[in-house]
Write a protein that holds these residues in place. Structure first.
Motif, short mmCIF file in Angstrom:
data_model
loop_
_atom_site.label_atom_id
_atom_site.label_comp_id
_atom_site.label_asym_id
_atom_site.label_seq_id
_atom_site.Cartn_x
_atom_site.Cartn_y
_atom_site.Cartn_z
N UNK A 5 0.84 -1.19 0.00
CA UNK A 5 0.00 0.00 0.00
C UNK A 5 0.87 1.24 0.00
N UNK A 6 0.37 2.29 -0.60
CA UNK A 6 1.11 3.55 -0.65
C UNK A 6 1.97 3.68 -1.88
N UNK A 7 2.91 4.64 -1.84
CA UNK A 7 3.79 4.92 -2.97
C UNK A 7 5.18 4.36 -2.70
N UNK A 8 5.81 3.89 -3.76
CA UNK A 8 7.11 3.22 -3.64
C UNK A 8 8.10 3.90 -4.58
N UNK A 9 9.30 4.14 -4.10
CA UNK A 9 10.40 4.61 -4.94
C UNK A 9 11.46 3.53 -5.01
N UNK A 10 11.93 3.24 -6.20
CA UNK A 10 13.01 2.29 -6.40
C UNK A 10 14.20 3.06 -6.95
N UNK A 11 15.35 2.92 -6.32
CA UNK A 11 16.53 3.66 -6.73
C UNK A 11 17.45 2.72 -7.49
N UNK A 12 17.75 3.06 -8.73
CA UNK A 12 18.61 2.25 -9.56
C UNK A 12 18.06 2.14 -10.97
N UNK A 13 18.89 1.64 -11.88
CA UNK A 13 18.48 1.54 -13.28
C UNK A 13 18.78 0.21 -13.92
N UNK A 14 19.11 -0.79 -13.10
CA UNK A 14 19.43 -2.11 -13.65
C UNK A 14 18.23 -3.03 -13.66
N UNK A 15 18.50 -4.28 -14.01
CA UNK A 15 17.42 -5.26 -14.10
C UNK A 15 16.77 -5.54 -12.75
N UNK A 16 17.58 -5.55 -11.70
CA UNK A 16 17.01 -5.77 -10.37
C UNK A 16 16.09 -4.63 -9.98
N UNK A 17 16.47 -3.40 -10.33
CA UNK A 17 15.60 -2.26 -10.05
C UNK A 17 14.27 -2.38 -10.79
N UNK A 18 14.33 -2.81 -12.05
CA UNK A 18 13.09 -2.99 -12.82
C UNK A 18 12.23 -4.07 -12.18
N UNK A 19 12.86 -5.19 -11.77
CA UNK A 19 12.10 -6.26 -11.12
C UNK A 19 11.41 -5.74 -9.86
N UNK A 20 12.14 -4.97 -9.07
CA UNK A 20 11.56 -4.44 -7.83
C UNK A 20 10.40 -3.50 -8.13
N UNK A 21 10.57 -2.64 -9.13
CA UNK A 21 9.53 -1.66 -9.45
C UNK A 21 8.27 -2.33 -9.98
N UNK A 22 8.43 -3.23 -10.93
CA UNK A 22 7.25 -3.88 -11.50
C UNK A 22 6.58 -4.79 -10.48
N UNK A 23 7.37 -5.40 -9.59
CA UNK A 23 6.78 -6.24 -8.53
C UNK A 23 5.95 -5.39 -7.58
N UNK A 24 6.47 -4.24 -7.20
CA UNK A 24 5.73 -3.35 -6.31
C UNK A 24 4.42 -2.91 -6.95
N UNK A 25 4.46 -2.63 -8.23
CA UNK A 25 3.24 -2.21 -8.94
C UNK A 25 2.23 -3.35 -8.98
#
Length: 913
Positions: free
Chosen positions: A730-750
């Motif tokens: 719940x809420x808003x999430x910021x992911x710091x980084x530009x690699x594949x792990x960062x993308x995985x974290x961002x899309x997972x949070x969404x």
């Protein structure tokens, strides 16, 4: 006479007018169940007006009533002591989307919330297994004590959606099933059959001596059904359905004429014993709870293998036994029953008239309206025989927007009490609401009987409507089509067979791709798998996670010629999955050991590839890992949507489980550290040691400042989400980084429910190290890409909880040592972004204590283990390294290639005098 008027004089196909009496029930000959249907040419749906449909019905001479007065559909009807608020129902349609433990998933919950909000007074929940081995697929929902709370939440959510949308309380039925002949609790079918069938056994490749389920097991299952019913009542359902249709276990027992020396076969009394005794036991245990069945009354399978069929002509229904059974069920306390026919796996057109069959299916030699009429007649016969029974009819979906006019007429004429839609509800979950409030169904929302929902199920995907719910199911459908060997072979045949293939040159594992594709095109999947395995231990896993757009497929020359690249990853996945299911994946280990023992530290892809290579060379291997099972970060961190856990574990297990403990030892929950160093391992007397573990220490935005609560590293975040598939954010999430792990974290949070997800990266989009495919997924998922933005710190509230991330804009300056232009902060641009969570995905490195733990090894200027580039051996003789420790973390396939190379080099080292 108007079409809406009740009639018992219109006979639209030939019948023998011979009335007969069955246990005191008179069957009217005008019900037409003894005659043959007129066979007309198959035609797809082409009607724009009700008059056009009416004309075709008359032309075919079939009995399908119509009325424009839909008011009866809004009236309530009793189902036992409870009233169903209207005459429209959602039939049980399996979504194949439960969790591994049997609980409903978010997708399952979504479906029933939509059904609840959609207005149907009756919601008949899909097939739910009573035991794990009875699941029709590994994702079938399965009710047991450990998931009761999950089922409660599903029921509550369904009722809440119905109340908010319709201000009514729907009647909810849970269908309890044992899949019997169609059991597939794992990736491969595991049939449990009640009798041998000369018609169905060959379709399942069952030998004559294939074992039958025992009487003792059937006795036990009765008690299991009772317990499942208790759980269903505790979960909040109004009734349970003892599923007795479509050739699942109880349905097959009803047709077990040839089952010998059994209390459950042969005579009518024996064949109906399982259903009658189970129903009686549930009634006895739960006297205030409704019990019902979805019952096949006509199998359309030749006697002695079909139920409800004429013994001389299986195309003629004979409902003598089905009606007798329904009478007995009525005496046991059944207040309602759901009528269906046929076997969707064998003769689907009988029970589900369609325009288009599944791949490899058939076009029936009859008009779909003849099929509709047949199904409606079955419910009519039952309802006329038992006028006080609440009969649920089916067979409406093919009629599309004209469903309401037929449904109202069948209810008005006393053919059934409730009209249920299966495929139609998949496509149009709010059909009932539109009928009741608008008096019509929208043509652009209806089921088009394309069989795509059935196709997804056959292809082992999560089922739903591809046409009307494409955001969820189109990709699932398209992916599932790659289980079709014809499609795969046609795709493989598109390879040009280049002599010096650029695709193979860009495969880190060095697979001979043209040879592999030619074997697939020739239909020799076993040889194709051998080609894969010579270079890649884990081709199925790599088929999911390899960045093929920058590797093999990205260098196929066909796009230069105006064609699409050969879909190598999809083909590879198909072959690897087939190999696993067929048992082709086992290692080929020499019968005599070399006597050399090698320690491999790390059970990720590099370590597993090295272990396999050494085992096949005759050595003994000890795998040491900090975790509790093989797979490493690939199995523990990569999101399920990119790398499904079931095939990941299954591929690894299929390779290593057959290996004897004399050759392979696993040491779990053991990691290198101050108390167990590399020197300690060497002191155990191994012939060689291979280091293949991950870096394990994540970089932080600030190595000195403490992080407020709500900030975590990406590895911890992804590992938690992987372990907790139902956790929501719940809420808003910021992911710091530009690699594949960062993308995985961002899309997972969404995907887990975050309101907004920001991906904060200090350089430009072009400079992001994430692979192109990953970046595209982030955009498609709606991730907010804040490029040229530098995080500078965090803001916490008085309780130490994160409230915002502080950032500043950047611009690109001169290139740094990496060759990329350096980000330079723009003064005066610092600002705060309110967020609830921050995930730091800033790369990995060895922990500071690694220098002592790994002594006497040397580290390079990047903090990685220094190795000989040709052999992979470290500065310490007999100690090798592969994977992230050496390359800093690249791809799974690169790790596998390095692990395989390490095995070869260790073997050479050990062979030296």
């Amino acid at each position: 006479m108007p079409r809406g008027a009740p009639s018992r004089t219109l006979i639209h196909y030939p019948v023998r007018l011979v009335p007969f009496i069955l246990v005191g029930i008179e069957i009217n000959p005008e019900d037409g169940l003894e005659g043959n249907f007129t066979m007309a040419q198959h035609e797809p749906f082409r009607f724009h007006t009700l008059e056009e449909l009416e004309k075709k019905i008359d032309e075919l001479g079939v009995e399908i009533p119509l009325t424009r007065d839909l008011s009866i559909l809004g009236t309530p009807v009793a189902f036992g002591k409870k009233m169903v608020p209207n005459r429209l129902g959602c039939q049980p349609m399996e979504g194949c989307d439960g969790l591994r433990n049997g609980a409903p998933s978010d997708l399952t919950l979504r479906r029933y919330q939509r059904f609840g909000a959609g207005g149907a007074g009756l919601i008949w929940f899909e097939a739910c297994a009573i035991v794990e081995e009875a699941r029709a697929n590994p994702r079938q929902i399965w009710i047991h004590d450990d998931v009761l709370e999950d089922f409660k939440r599903m029921v509550e959510a369904t009722r809440e959606a119905a109340w908010q949308s319709m201000r009514h309380d729907p009647f909810l039925v849970l269908q309890l099933t044992h899949s019997g002949r169609y059991s597939r609790p794992v990736d491969k079918p595991r049939p449990i059959i009640a009798h041998h069938s000369a018609i169905l056994d060959p379709r399942h490749n069952l030998p004559p001596d294939y074992p039958l389920i025992t009487d003792e097991e059937l006795d036990r299952l009765q008690e299991v059904y009772v317990h499942a019913a208790r759980l269903a009542r505790a979960a909040g359902f109004d009734a349970v359905d003892i599923k007795s249709c479509h050739r699942y276990l109880i349905s097959e027992l009803l047709a077990s004429f040839t089952r010998e020396n059994s209390r459950y076969g042969g005579s009518y009394e024996n064949r109906t014993r399982m259903l009658l005794e189970t129903a009686a036991k549930i009634h006895q245990a739960l006297p205030d709870f409704e019990v019902t069945s979805r019952l096949n009354v006509y199998d359309a399978i030749a006697y002695p293998y079909g139920w409800g069929v004429d013994k001389e002509d299986y195309q003629k229904p004979d409902l003598t036994e089905p009606l007798r059974l329904i009478g007995q069920l009525r005496e046991l306390g059944y207040h309602g029953i759901d009528i269906t026919i046929a076997n969707p796996y064998f003769n689907p057109h009988y029970g589900r008239p369609f325009d288009r069959p599944i791949a490899g299916g058939y076009i029936p030699q009859e008009h779909p309206l003849e099929g509709v009429a047949r199904i409606l007649k079955m419910a009519k016969t039952v309802q006329h025989a038992f006028p006080h029974l609440t009969v649920v009819g089916t067979g409406y979906s093919w009629l599309r927007q004209f469903v309401p006019y037929v449904a109202a007429a069948t209810v008005q004429n006393g053919w059934n009490a409730i009209a249920g839609l299966g495929r139609g509800a998949f496509a149009y979950p709010d059909f009932a609401k539109d009928i009741l409030r608008n008096g019509r169904m929208e043509p652009l929302k209806v089921c088009v009987s394309c069989s795509s929902c059935s196709q997804i199920m056959r292809d082992h995907g999560c089922a739903g409507c591809v046409i009307r719910d494409p955001e969820i199911y189109a990709e699932i459908y398209q992916e599932g089509r790659w289980h079709d060997p014809v499609k795969v072979r046609e795709a493989a045949a598109q390879c040009l067979g280049c002599v010096e293939p650029t695709c193979a040159a860009h495969c880190p594992a060095g697979i001979d791709i043209p040879v592999f594709l030619q074997a697939v095109a020739d239909g020799d999947e076993k040889e194709a798998y051998r080609v894969l395995r010579r270079a890649n231990l884990l081709p199925e896993i790599c088929g999911y996670v390899c960045p093929v757009e920058v590797q093999c497929e990205g260098h196929c020359i066909k796009p230069y010629l105006g064609d699409l690249a050969v879909p190598m990853a999809r083909i590879q996945r198909y072959v690897a999955e087939r190999a696993r299911q067929e048992g082709w994946t086992a290692l080929e280990i020499p019968p005599v050991s070399t006597g050399q023992r090698i320690a491999i530290i790390g059970a990720g892809p590099a370590g597993l590839a090295c272990a396999a290579g050494l085992l096949e060379l005759g050595h003994e291997v000890v795998v040491i890992d900090r975790g509790s099972r093989p797979g490493g970060k690939a199995a523990g961190l990569i999101p399920e949507i990119r790398l499904p856990l079931d095939p990941t574990r299954a591929e690894i297990e299929s390779i290593f489980t057959p290996v004897s403990t004399e050759r392979l030892e696993w040491r779990w929950n053991t990691a290198l550290g101050p108390d167990y160093t590399l020197q300690d391992v060497r002191n155990e007397g191994f012939g060689a040691v291979v280091l293949a573990f991950g870096l394990g220490n994540t970089a932080r935005l600030s190595e000195t400042a403490s992080r407020p609560e709500g900030v975590m590293d990406a590895l911890t975040f992804l590992e938690y989400l992987r372990a907790e598939p139902s956790y929501s954010i719940q809420g808003k999430v910021a992911v710091i980084g530009g690699g594949n792990t960062a993308i995985d974290a961002a899309t997972s949070a969404k995907r887990r429910g975050a309101d907004d997800v920001y991906l904060i990266y200090r350089r430009s989009f072009e400079q992001m190290p994430a692979w192109p495919g990953e970046r595209e997924q982030a955009i498609a998922a709606g991730i907010h890409l804040l490029i040229l933005t530098q995080p500078t710190g965090y803001v916490a509230n008085t309780e130490g909880r994160l409230s915002a991330v502080r950032v500043a804009r950047t611009q690109l300056g001169p290139a740094d040592e990496s060759g990329r232009r350096r980000p330079v902060l723009i003064p005066g641009t610092e600002h705060e972004i309110p967020v609830s969570w921050v995930v730091e995905a800033l790369g990995e490195k060895l922990p500071p204590e690694a220098v002592e733990v790994l002594r006497p090894l040397e580290l390079d200027e990047k903090g990685l283990v220094r190795v000989d580039p040709d052999t992979g051996m470290t500065a310490c003789p007999g100690v090798f390294a592969a994977g992230d420790l050496v390359n800093g973390g690249t791809t799974v396939v690169q790790a596998i290639a390095e692990g395989a190379r390490a095995a070869r080099q260790v073997h050479k080292y050990l062979e030296k005098p």
